[in-house]
Design a protein around this motif. Sequence first.
Motif, mmCIF file in Angstrom:
data_model
loop_
_atom_site.group_PDB
_atom_site.id
_atom_site.type_symbol
_atom_site.label_atom_id
_atom_site.label_comp_id
_atom_site.label_asym_id
_atom_site.label_seq_id
_atom_site.Cartn_x
_atom_site.Cartn_y
_atom_site.Cartn_z
ATOM 1 N N ARG A 82 0.849 -1.187 0.000
ATOM 2 C CA ARG A 82 0.000 0.000 0.000
ATOM 3 C C ARG A 82 0.887 1.240 0.000
ATOM 4 O O ARG A 82 2.094 1.159 0.210
ATOM 5 C CB ARG A 82 -0.951 0.020 1.209
ATOM 6 N N TYR A 83 0.231 2.367 -0.198
ATOM 7 C CA TYR A 83 0.963 3.639 -0.250
ATOM 8 C C TYR A 83 1.516 3.994 1.138
ATOM 9 O O TYR A 83 0.870 3.764 2.154
ATOM 10 C CB TYR A 83 0.004 4.734 -0.725
ATOM 11 N N THR A 84 2.714 4.547 1.152
ATOM 12 C CA THR A 84 3.274 5.110 2.377
ATOM 13 C C THR A 84 3.869 6.475 2.056
ATOM 14 O O THR A 84 4.275 6.725 0.916
ATOM 15 C CB THR A 84 4.374 4.216 2.982
ATOM 16 N N TYR A 85 3.921 7.325 3.053
ATOM 17 C CA TYR A 85 4.323 8.715 2.837
ATOM 18 C C TYR A 85 5.803 8.844 2.501
ATOM 19 O O TYR A 85 6.193 9.541 1.581
ATOM 20 C CB TYR A 85 3.996 9.534 4.077
ATOM 21 N N CYS A 86 6.622 8.174 3.260
ATOM 22 C CA CYS A 86 8.066 8.329 3.124
ATOM 23 C C CYS A 86 8.680 6.985 2.750
ATOM 24 O O CYS A 86 8.395 5.968 3.395
ATOM 25 C CB CYS A 86 8.650 8.824 4.452
ATOM 26 N N ALA A 110 10.104 2.071 4.624
ATOM 27 C CA ALA A 110 8.981 2.993 4.495
ATOM 28 C C ALA A 110 8.430 3.355 5.870
ATOM 29 O O ALA A 110 8.643 2.637 6.849
ATOM 30 C CB ALA A 110 7.885 2.371 3.645
ATOM 31 N N ARG A 111 7.743 4.474 5.909
ATOM 32 C CA ARG A 111 7.039 4.858 7.125
ATOM 33 C C ARG A 111 5.802 5.653 6.733
ATOM 34 O O ARG A 111 5.751 6.245 5.651
ATOM 35 C CB ARG A 111 7.918 5.649 8.082
ATOM 36 N N ASP A 112 4.830 5.666 7.622
ATOM 37 C CA ASP A 112 3.548 6.288 7.308
ATOM 38 C C ASP A 112 3.522 7.783 7.545
ATOM 39 O O ASP A 112 2.572 8.445 7.152
ATOM 40 C CB ASP A 112 2.431 5.633 8.144
ATOM 41 N N PHE A 113 4.534 8.310 8.186
ATOM 42 C CA PHE A 113 4.521 9.722 8.549
ATOM 43 C C PHE A 113 5.606 10.458 7.794
ATOM 44 O O PHE A 113 6.271 9.906 6.933
ATOM 45 C CB PHE A 113 4.702 9.843 10.059
ATOM 46 N N TYR A 115 12.157 4.012 10.650
ATOM 47 C CA TYR A 115 11.325 3.442 9.598
ATOM 48 C C TYR A 115 10.583 2.221 10.134
ATOM 49 O O TYR A 115 11.166 1.350 10.775
ATOM 50 C CB TYR A 115 12.181 3.075 8.382
ATOM 51 N N ASN A 116 9.273 2.184 9.856
ATOM 52 C CA ASN A 116 8.431 1.132 10.405
ATOM 53 C C ASN A 116 8.505 -0.177 9.623
ATOM 54 O O ASN A 116 8.317 -1.250 10.182
ATOM 55 C CB ASN A 116 6.970 1.580 10.406
ATOM 56 N N TYR A 117 8.716 -0.051 8.325
ATOM 57 C CA TYR A 117 8.585 -1.213 7.454
ATOM 58 C C TYR A 117 9.850 -1.432 6.631
ATOM 59 O O TYR A 117 10.449 -0.476 6.127
ATOM 60 C CB TYR A 117 7.390 -1.022 6.505
#
Length: 123
Positions: A26-30, A95-98, A110-112
């Motif tokens: 899915r889309y992530t911001y960063c 990737a990260r959502d913020f 980074y979360n992912y």
Amino acid sequence: QVQLVESGGASVQAGGSLRLSCAASRYTYCMAWFRQAPGKEREGVAVIYTVASSTYYADSVKGRFIISRDNAKKMLYLQMNSLKPEDTAMYYCAARDFNCPAPWASRFSYNYWGQGTQVTVSS
């Protein structure tokens, strides 16, 4: 959750080029590329923000690598040119959502993470 799957790693000779791809669920911001060579810490290679598609690079790859993304396809890319033996490493998509962290190369922010794709450059 986000699944990230890298591809495109290979063995090439110095001076060659490779294009790495990262498919996101899915889309992530960063989104960013990191790399880790044997016996070394994971280091940031390049990052791309959604807003204005701003990009930043590690000094070691500036002018040789280009990071890009296709949000519609949920894809991240890394075009690597003029490859050097010191570019040899496992390359990871992150990737990260913020908003991208400051500093952007802080791997703990980074979360992912993907599973990595190996790049080997021979002299």
